[in-house]
Design an enzyme around this catalytic site. Structure first.
Site, short mmCIF file in Angstrom:
data_model
loop_
_atom_site.label_atom_id
_atom_site.label_comp_id
_atom_site.label_asym_id
_atom_site.label_seq_id
_atom_site.Cartn_x
_atom_site.Cartn_y
_atom_site.Cartn_z
N ASP A 230 0.35 -0.77 0.20
CA ASP A 230 -0.25 -0.11 0.23
C ASP A 230 0.76 1.51 0.16
OD1 ASP A 230 -2.81 1.69 0.89
OD2 ASP A 230 -1.06 2.21 2.18
N ASP B 222 0.11 7.98 -8.67
CA ASP B 222 -1.57 7.62 -9.71
C ASP B 222 -2.15 6.88 -9.72
OD1 ASP B 222 -2.25 7.75 -12.93
OD2 ASP B 222 -1.08 6.77 -13.66
#
Length: 335
Positions: A167, A185
């Site tokens: 993550d 992104d």
């Protein structure tokens, strides 16, 4: 004769029932493509779903459409092998690279497809790129799926590139490293994956500021949806709250009407008139570059509107949910 007629009627009824059951299973029930491809993201015309994968983080679909590969995550297109992807990658990477004082170390969060990594590798001064993605399946596609590897030119297998399955927020919290350019992104937070809000919060942006080298630059991918400018405005205001200078820009594609929005964040002002591409680009011409920093009325935030996203609220998620409600006429159900 009557017996044959009744047999034909019976067979027809069975086939009709089976057909209706299949349609229910395919479009409403457990086999529904809607679990993997949102209706507004569905390709126009015939397409083929090559694989459907459910991971702990998302539902992934690998789709073949008109000779191109489209990879979906939680119903939305994450990346593809189309010309649109090339245009998007140029805007995502080359503007922060041009704004930064150095380009030795680059971090890309949400780099599973390898296309943005491909663009960053075009700079000779780049020494190391760290590409982080929460899903190992996405990174595997970027590293080993033949069509995608051909499209990203093997970028995720390049010796300058380090890939990390984690993550993005957790990675930033646990690393002491700093970078010259940071590219974020990742998709919008949704009901399927609300934790994405933590990658847009003021707390996260403050962490990014600590991980940014002097004269560094960050680019944040925002929504393409002109019908929810509040989303774009909130990211701008949240970045400002974190202490950044913010330059919003957009990239309109007339062919399909898409208008991608981005936020360039730096710790010192950037003169857009002096911004020049440092490598050759196919789409970012000087004329288009100038136009990208001119915000159309539906994106312009002249009155500093926008609420601050924090770790403890649902500002962006609420904006996305409301926009879905207004567009579809009913609230989307997520599971």
């Amino acid at each position: 004769m009557n017996q044959l007629l009744w047999m034909a009627v019976g067979a027809g009824a069975v086939l009709s029932i089976e057909g209706l059951y299949w349609l229910y299973w395919r479009y409403v029930g457990s086999g529904s493509v809607r679990d993997y491809i949102n209706e507004d993201q569905e390709p126009e015309g015939d397409y083929r779903i090559l694989r459907k994968i459910k991971t702990p983080n998302q539902r992934i679909a690998l789709v073949e459409y008109r000779g191109q590969m489209w990879i979906y995550g939680n119903g939305d297109v994450m990346f593809s092998t189309t010309e649109d992807e090339n245009m998007y990658a140029e805007a995502m990477v080359h503007i922060p690279m041009a704004a930064a004082g150095k380009r030795n170390k680059v971090l890309i969060i949400g780099g599973g497809g390898g296309v943005t990594t491909r663009e960053a590798l075009r700079y000779s001064e780049v020494e190391e790129i760290t590409a982080v993605d929460v899903d190992d399946v996405m990174l595997e596609f970027g590293k080993h799926l033949e069509a995608l590897v051909r499209f990203n030119r093997g970028s995720l297998n390049h010796p300058k590139v380090r890939t990390v399955i984690e993550d993005g927020r957790t990675f930033i919290e646990n690393t002491p490293m700093k970078w010259d350019v940071i590219v974020i992104d990742v998709p919008e937070p949704t009901g399927r994956y609300p934790r994405l809000s933590r990658l847009f919060s003021v707390e996260f942006y403050r962490l990014l500021k600590e991980r940014l080298e002097p004269e560094g630059a960050i680019n944040i991918a925002c929504s393409t949806s002109f019908w929810m400018p509040e989303y774009f405005w909130s990211i701008q205001e949240t970045l400002k709250k974190a202490g950044f200078q913010v330059l919003p820009f957009h990239h309109f594609v007339p062919e399909d009407g898409e208008d991608w929005a981005f936020c360039l964040a730096t710790t010192s002002p950037v003169d857009t008139d002096g911004l020049r591409m440092l490598v050759s680009t196919e789409y970012l011409t000087p004329e288009r570059l100038k136009d990208m920093f001119y915000m159309p009325f539906y994106f312009a935030n002249g009155q500093n509107q926008g609420d601050i996203q924090t770790d403890d609220n649902t500002v962006l998620l609420d904006i996305v949910s409301e926009a879905d409600y207004e567009q579809d006429g009913n609230r989307k159900e997520y599971n």
